[in-house]
Design an enzyme around this catalytic site. Structure first.
Site, PDB file in Angstrom:
ATOM      1  N   HIS A  69      -9.938   1.864   0.472  1.00 36.03           N
ATOM      2  CA  HIS A  69      -8.486   1.725   0.446  1.00 36.03           C
ATOM      3  C   HIS A  69      -8.118   1.152  -0.921  1.00 36.03           C
ATOM      4  CE1 HIS A  69      -4.433   1.164   1.279  1.00 36.03           C
ATOM      5  NE2 HIS A  69      -4.461   0.346   2.314  1.00 36.03           N
TER       6      HIS A  69
ATOM      7  N   CYS B  28       0.796  -1.231   0.000  1.00 39.08           N
ATOM      8  CA  CYS B  28       0.000   0.000   0.000  1.00 39.08           C
ATOM      9  C   CYS B  28       0.829   1.282   0.000  1.00 39.08           C
ATOM     10  CB  CYS B  28      -0.984  -0.038   1.157  1.00 39.08           C
ATOM     11  SG  CYS B  28      -1.935  -1.583   1.100  1.00 39.08           S
TER      12      CYS B  28
ATOM     13  N   HIS C  72      -2.777   7.968   6.265  1.00 41.86           N
ATOM     14  CA  HIS C  72      -3.001   6.657   5.649  1.00 41.86           C
ATOM     15  C   HIS C  72      -4.395   6.166   6.083  1.00 41.86           C
ATOM     16  CE1 HIS C  72      -1.976   3.030   3.614  1.00 41.86           C
ATOM     17  NE2 HIS C  72      -2.027   2.281   4.698  1.00 41.86           N
TER      18      HIS C  72
END
Lengths: 270, 402
Positions: free
Chosen positions: B327, B165, B293
Site C-alpha cells: 500500500h 490514501c 483499493h
C-alpha cells in the site's frame, strides 16, 4: 491570463487569539495595538460543533479549523451536510509532527495510534465531515507559502465546475520543537469563507478573479492583521478580510503559486 | 449531487516507479507474470517484522546539482519516476505548445518528505535539526509539488493534495476542474510517498500491518503491507493526443463516519463510485475492470467486496494490486491509475496477488490470475483515512464501446 466567472461570498469565519469571530476581528482591526495581550493569548477555539468525545480527541489545529468553518457556514445559513469542503493549511498540525518525530527518534514502538491518525493532513476535513454528517467531497491541501491563494483558486474551481456553494477553510498553528524553526508559523490563525456561484440575499461580496503572472502582493493595513500575516501563512487571507470589512470596491493581488497571481476585483455590500 | 458529464481528457503520458520497477514496461510485465515486489522489512530504524514494497536504488540516486536544495528520499523518488517512459520529453513538448505558465502541477502525498524531518530528529545538534537539513522547503508537505514544478520548469498553479490514501487520485479531479475553468491547458498530476518510520510505526500502532505479505480479499487476510512509489500523468485536451487513453470521470465523497475505519456499508465509497460513473456518463455495466483499493485490512476489503458485489455483474473483472506493490498510501491513487491505464492499453487484467481463498461475496468478480481480454473502461478506487473516498474512470481512446 484567464478571467473567471464571478463568485459571491456568503459567510465569513475567523479565529485568532484576541479575535474569536468576525465581529471581534473587525473591532480588533480598528485598534492601533498589534500584539495580543497575555489574556488574549490564553484563549482556545471553542469548536462547539464537535461532539464532546471528538472535541477531546481533536488536536488544536482541528479545533481551529472547525471553529472558523462553523462560523462561516452559520453566517451563510447553508446546510453543512451537503456543502463540499476544502481545508488548506501550509503545515497541518506541526505540533503533532514534532511529537511524532521526537517519539520515533527515541521510542518508536510507543507511538500513540490516536496521535498518528490525527497527524494526517486531512484530519480537519475528517472531523468536520463526521461532525456535520457531510457526504460531499472533502479536500485537504497545501501549497507552502501560497496555501491561502492556492486554496482559494481551487475552491473557486469547485464552485464554478459544480455550480454549488463550497466551504473553504485556511488554518495554521504555531510550529513546535526543532521542526518549528523550519516553519513560518508563530501564532494560530484560521479563517473560512462560504463561496457561492450566484448572488443571493445572503451575498456579502462579489469577487471577479483573473489569473495571471504574479504581481506585487497586496498587504493589509490594520496593525493586528499585519502582525498575524508575519506569523501565520494562512493569514495570507488578511488583505481580503480587510477589504470585506469595508463596503465598496477593492482590488487585490494575491499569490496562488510562485509565479501565478490572482487579481481580484471585489464589490463589498454595504 | 448534480453531477454533470465531463469532457474527457487525454492522458497523453504516464509512468510510475514502485517495488515492481521503474516505468510502464516493468509494471506491465510483473503484472502479466503475477510477480510481486514485496520483501521483508529492512528499512525502519528498528525494523518491525513485516513485508514492504521498497524501491531499490533510491539511496544512491542523486538529484541534479541545481536541485540539491530539494534533496531528500521522497524527492529522489519523484526524480527517479520522472525519468521513465519519455515523460519529461512529453512535458517539454507541452511546455512549448502551451507556455510554462499554462501547465499546472497537482501532486498527492500522505507524508511528503517527513522522512527527512525524522532523520533530523535522530541527529539533533544542540536541540536543532542538523545544519544540512535546515532547509525549510523539504519540511513542508508541499515539497514534492514545489520540486516537480521547479524541475519541470512549470509556472501554473501548483498544489499538493493530502487526503491520506486517496490523495493522488483526487489530483485528477483538481486538474480536470482547472482545465475546465480555462486556467491551464495541461496538467502534470501524480504523487509520491516513501517508506518512513511515521507510517511503519504509525500503521503498526493501529494494528493494521500484517506480518506476512498482504493478502487482499483473502478470507485469512490480517493487514496491509506498506510500500513506496511515485507516479505521474500528463493531462491535456483530447485534440492534443487523440489516440491516448482518456480520463472520463472522477468521483469524490466523504464517509462522515470515523477517522481510521471505513463506513460499515461503504457509503462514501459508493457515492464516489456513482459520482465517477455519472461524470463519465456510463452505466456500471460498461465497466470492464476495476482496480480495487483492497488494502488487505479485514474491514476495508469486507466493505469494498460488498460494494463490488452489489454494483457490478461478474462481467466486470476486479483485483487489488497491493499484493504487488504494497500500500503506497498517498501514491496509491496514481500507481493504480497507471495499472488501470495499463489494463486498457495492454488488454491485461492483473491477478489479485496474495489471494488464495477469496471472500465469498466477491469471489466470482475477482481475477485471481492475470486475464487477457479487451478493456475499454477501467475504474480505480482509492479510499483514505478520515473517510475520504475517490474513484477514477478511464477509457480507451476509441470510447467505451470500442
Amino acid at each position: 491570463m484567464s478571467t473567471l466567472a464571478p463568485i459571491w461570498i456568503e459567510g465569513i469565519g475567523v479565529w485568532a487569539q484576541g479575535a474569536a469571530d468576525w465581529p471581534s476581528l473587525r473591532a480588533r482591526m480598528a485598534e492601533t495595538r498589534a500584539e495580543p495581550s497575555d489574556d488574549e493569548c490564553a484563549g482556545k477555539p471553542a469548536a462547539a460543533l464537535l461532539a464532546p468525545g471528538e472535541r477531546r480527541r481533536a488536536p488544536i489545529s482541528v479545533r481551529l479549523a472547525v471553529e472558523a468553518g462553523a462560523q462561516a457556514v452559520a453566517m451563510s445559513e447553508r446546510d453543512a451536510s451537503t456543502l463540499p469542503c476544502l481545508f488548506s493549511s501550509a503545515h497541518g498540525d506541526s505540533g503533532i509532527l514534532d511529537y511524532m518525530c521526537a517519539t520515533l527518534a527515541e521510542a518508536p514502538r510507543e507511538l500513540s495510534p490516536t496521535r498518528f491518525h490525527n497527524s494526517v493532513h486531512n484530519a480537519a476535513a475528517g472531523y468536520w465531515t463526521i461532525a456535520t454528517g457531510c457526504h460531499a467531497a472533502s479536500d485537504a491541501l497545501c501549497a507552502w507559502r501560497h496555501s491561502f491563494g492556492a486554496g482559494l483558486l481551487e475552491a473557486i474551481g469547485e464552485v464554478l465546475s459544480g455550480g454549488q456553494p463550497v466551504l473553504l477553510v485556511s488554518y495554521d498553528v504555531p510550529g513546535e520543537g526543532p521542526l518549528g524553526e523550519m516553519i513560518d508559523s508563530r501564532a494560530p490563525f484560521g479563517c473560512a469563507l462560504v463561496l457561492a456561484p450566484a448572488q443571493s440575499e445572503r451575498s456579502l461580496a462579489r469577487l471577479d478573479v483573473r489569473t495571471g503572472p504574479a504581481q506585487a502582493v497586496s498587504s493589509a493595513q490594520a496593525p493586528f492583521l499585519r502582525w498575524l500575516a508575519e506569523r501565520n501563512l494562512s493569514a495570507g487571507a488578511a488583505p481580503l478580510l480587510e477589504a470585506l470589512a469595508d463596503s465598496g470596491s477593492h482590488t487585490l493581488e494575491m499569490p496562488a503559486a510562485p509565479a501565478l497571481g490572482l487579481h481580484i476585483a471585489m464589490e463589498v455590500a454595504p | 449531487m448534480n453531477t454533470r458529464v465531463m469532457t474527457p481528457l487525454a492522458v497523453s503520458a504516464y509512468t510510475a516507479v514502485s517495488a515492481l520497477g521503474n516505468g510502464r514496461q516493468g509494471h506491465a510485465r510483473a503484472l502479466a507474470e503475477g510477480r510481486g515486489g514485496l520483501r521483508e522489512n529492512d528499512i525502519s530504524s528498528a525494523p518491525l517484522a513485516c513485508w514492504i514494497g521498497r524501491v531499490p536504488g533510491i539511496e544512491a540516486h542523486a538529484l541534479p546539482e541545481d536541485m540539491a536544495h530539494w534533496d531528500c528520499r521522497n524527492n529522489r523518488l519523484v526524480h527517479m519516476g520522472l525519468q521513465a517512459d519519455g515523460f519529461i520529453e512529453r512535458v517539454r513538448a507541452a511546455r512549448e505548445r502551451y507556455g510554462r505558465e499554462r501547465i499546472g502541477v497537482f501532486m498527492g502525498t500522505s507524508t511528503g518528505s517527513i522522512e527527512a524531518t525524522e532523520a533530523g530528529y535522530r541527529q539533533l545538534e544542540d536541540g536543532r535539526l542538523p545544519a544540512a537539513l535546515r532547509r525549510p522547503g523539504i519540511h513542508s508537505l508541499h515539497s514534492l509539488s514545489a520540486f516537480t514544478a521547479e524541475y519541470l520548469d512549470l509556472q501554473g498553479p501548483a498544489l499538493t493534495v493530502s487526503t491520506a490514501c486517496s490523495s493522488s487520485a483526487k489530483v485528477f479531479a483538481m486538474a480536470s476542474r482547472m482545465l475546465a475553468l480555462g486556467v491551464i491547458d495541461a496538467a502534470v498530476v501524480g504523487g509520491a510517498d516513501t517508506l518512513c518510520d511515521s507510517v511503519l510505526f504509525g500503521f503498526n500502532s493501529l494494528e493494521l500491518v500484517s506480518k506476512r505479505p498482504a493478502r487482499p480479499f483473502d478470507a485469512s487476510r490480517d493487514g496491509l503491507s506498506l510500500g513506496e512509489a511515485a507516479g505521474f500523468a500528463l493531462l491535456e485536451r483530447t485534440d492534443a493526443a487523440p489516440d491516448a487513453p482518456r480520463l472520463v470521470g472522477y468521483g469524490e465523497a466523504s464517509d462522515a463516519h470515523h477517522m481510521s475505519t471505513p463506513h460499515p456499508q461503504g457509503l462514501g465509497a459508493e457515492l464516489a463510485l456513482r459520482d465517477a460513473l455519472a461524470r463519465a456518463g456510463l452505466d456500471a455495466k460498461a465497466v470492464d475492470y476495476i482496480n480495487l483499493h483492497g488494502t488487505a485490512t479485514p474491514k476495508n476489503d469486507e466493505v469494498e467486496a460488498a460494494l463490488l458485489a452489489r454494483t457490478f455483474s461478474t462481467r466486470t473483472r476486479a483485483s487489488s494490486t497491493k499484493g504487488y506493490t504494497g500500500h503506497t498510501l498517498g501514491a496509491a491513487g496514481i500507481v493504480e491509475a497507471v495499472v488501470a491505464l495499463t489494463a486498457i492499453e495492454h488488454g491485461l487484467i492483473p491477478g489479485n496477488l496474495g489471494c488464495d481463498e477469496p471472500e465469498p461475496v466477491c469471489a466470482s468478480h475477482l481475477a485471481l490470475q492475470a486475464e487477457h481480454r479487451p478493456v475499454h473502461v477501467a475504474l480505480s478506487n482509492s479510499f483514505g483515512f478520515g473517510g475520504n473516498n475517490a474513484c477514477l474512470a478511464f477509457a480507451h481512446a476509441r470510447g467505451a464501446g470500442a
